[in-house]
Design an enzyme around this catalytic site. Sequence first.
Site, short mmCIF file in Angstrom:
data_model
loop_
_atom_site.label_atom_id
_atom_site.label_comp_id
_atom_site.label_asym_id
_atom_site.label_seq_id
_atom_site.Cartn_x
_atom_site.Cartn_y
_atom_site.Cartn_z
N SER A 91 0.81 -1.22 0.00
CA SER A 91 0.00 0.00 0.00
C SER A 91 0.83 1.27 0.00
O SER A 91 0.29 2.36 0.09
CB SER A 91 -0.92 0.00 1.22
N THR A 193 -0.71 2.37 4.48
CA THR A 193 -0.41 3.79 4.28
C THR A 193 0.28 4.34 5.52
O THR A 193 -0.23 4.18 6.62
CB THR A 193 -1.72 4.58 4.10
N THR A 211 1.45 6.94 0.22
CA THR A 211 0.56 5.80 -0.04
C THR A 211 0.49 5.48 -1.52
O THR A 211 0.78 6.33 -2.37
CB THR A 211 -0.88 6.14 0.44
N ARG A 221 -7.66 8.47 -9.67
CA ARG A 221 -8.22 8.70 -8.32
C ARG A 221 -7.12 9.11 -7.33
O ARG A 221 -6.05 8.55 -7.29
CB ARG A 221 -8.89 7.42 -7.83
N THR A 244 -5.51 7.42 8.02
CA THR A 244 -5.41 6.26 7.13
C THR A 244 -6.82 5.71 6.97
O THR A 244 -7.71 5.99 7.78
CB THR A 244 -4.46 5.21 7.72
N GLY A 245 -7.02 4.93 5.92
CA GLY A 245 -8.35 4.37 5.69
C GLY A 245 -8.98 4.94 4.43
O GLY A 245 -8.27 5.39 3.53
C1 SD4 Z 1 -6.39 6.61 0.45
N1 SD4 Z 1 -6.09 6.88 2.81
O1 SD4 Z 1 -5.84 6.72 -0.63
C2 SD4 Z 1 -5.57 6.22 1.63
C3 SD4 Z 1 -5.57 4.73 1.70
C4 SD4 Z 1 -5.17 4.13 2.97
O2 SD4 Z 1 -4.87 2.25 3.93
O3 SD4 Z 1 -4.93 4.72 3.98
N2 SD4 Z 1 -5.12 2.85 2.89
O4 SD4 Z 1 -7.61 6.75 0.58
#
Ligand code: SD4
Length: 336
Positions: A91, A193, A211, A221, A244-245
């Site tokens: 990631s 990330t 990330t 995106r 993160t997320g």
């Molecule tokens: C995103 N926040 O591109 C990042 C992805 C992420 O664990 O944190 N993945 O949306």
Amino acid sequence: MKRRKFLQKASISTLGLVTTGNLVACVNPTSQKEEVLTTDTEASVKPLVIATWNTPLAVSTAAEVLEAGGSALDAVEAGCKIEEANEKGQSVGIGGLPDRDGNVTLDACIMNSEGDYGAVLCVKNIKHVISVARKVMENTPHVMLVGEGAEQFALSQGFQKENLLTEASKKAWEKWRQTAKYKPIINIENHDTIGMLAIDKKGNISGACTTSGLAYKMAGRVGDSPIIGGGLFVDNEVGGAAATGLGEEVLKTVGSFLIVELMRQGKSPQEACEEAIARIVNKPNSDFKNFQVGYIAVNKKGETGAYAIHEWFSYNRYKNNENKNIKSDFILNRKA
Ligand code: SD4
């Protein structure tokens, strides 16, 4: 179905997206040593480093920089580079899972203690995008460079072009293409990330975030990670926060900026992270049971906090010569 709900569902399921590291239902990553504790109330701790997920090497690398008298900015860059160079992490950096067309595109940003910011978005072929983001901040009159322009700039600054799609990530993508229909996934693994915040011996705060974004995302995106106030925000007078997320949800609530502003108003890092998660969860029609968001924060005194929607978010913290992984509390723990 209301439009917002439809778009949300479209972004994570109809389009077949999954988040790379942190999104399948609450799997316990057994390799983590967990400790249920999210708040540190000891005052004026420095140097200090925190980073999202189970990232001991990245955090110890940053801590070494700080212990040697280096700046928080140098520390967060060095720490993030560890994950960018780790091919096994799917990631971040090399080895990141690609978009749905098979292209690995990276996002990163960095902020220093003077309130400067630099970012690169949707960059192909360059592994250390955190360093490119720093060059944008220091060597250009701009704050963000995107795609081709960012890659050209990186090459002009001496970065090497390389193939970021490893065999393992290519295989995963080919497998995904057979169905192109993954369900939203909550926590995949214990390393993801990386958002990192550091306080150096002078007490100055900097932060960085890097990330490959959501696996199998639409081409072009970009999530929260490279966006100031979304994936990262630092104010040297107050503190810093990182996310993160599912980036779309972080962006819609300007999460990291919100946390820093809440700390400015007197909330502890823990309270501020909790309120930022609540903002997401309490939105009308929030689909929060199907996605993960996790925040970390530190204030000027070196108090830290973390909070998530689902279980199994954690962060690493270096403080008083000790680097440990700390399990974050999560809102579903209270709603259950
Ligand atoms: C995103 N926040 O591109 C990042 C992805 C992420 O664990 O944190 N993945 O949306």
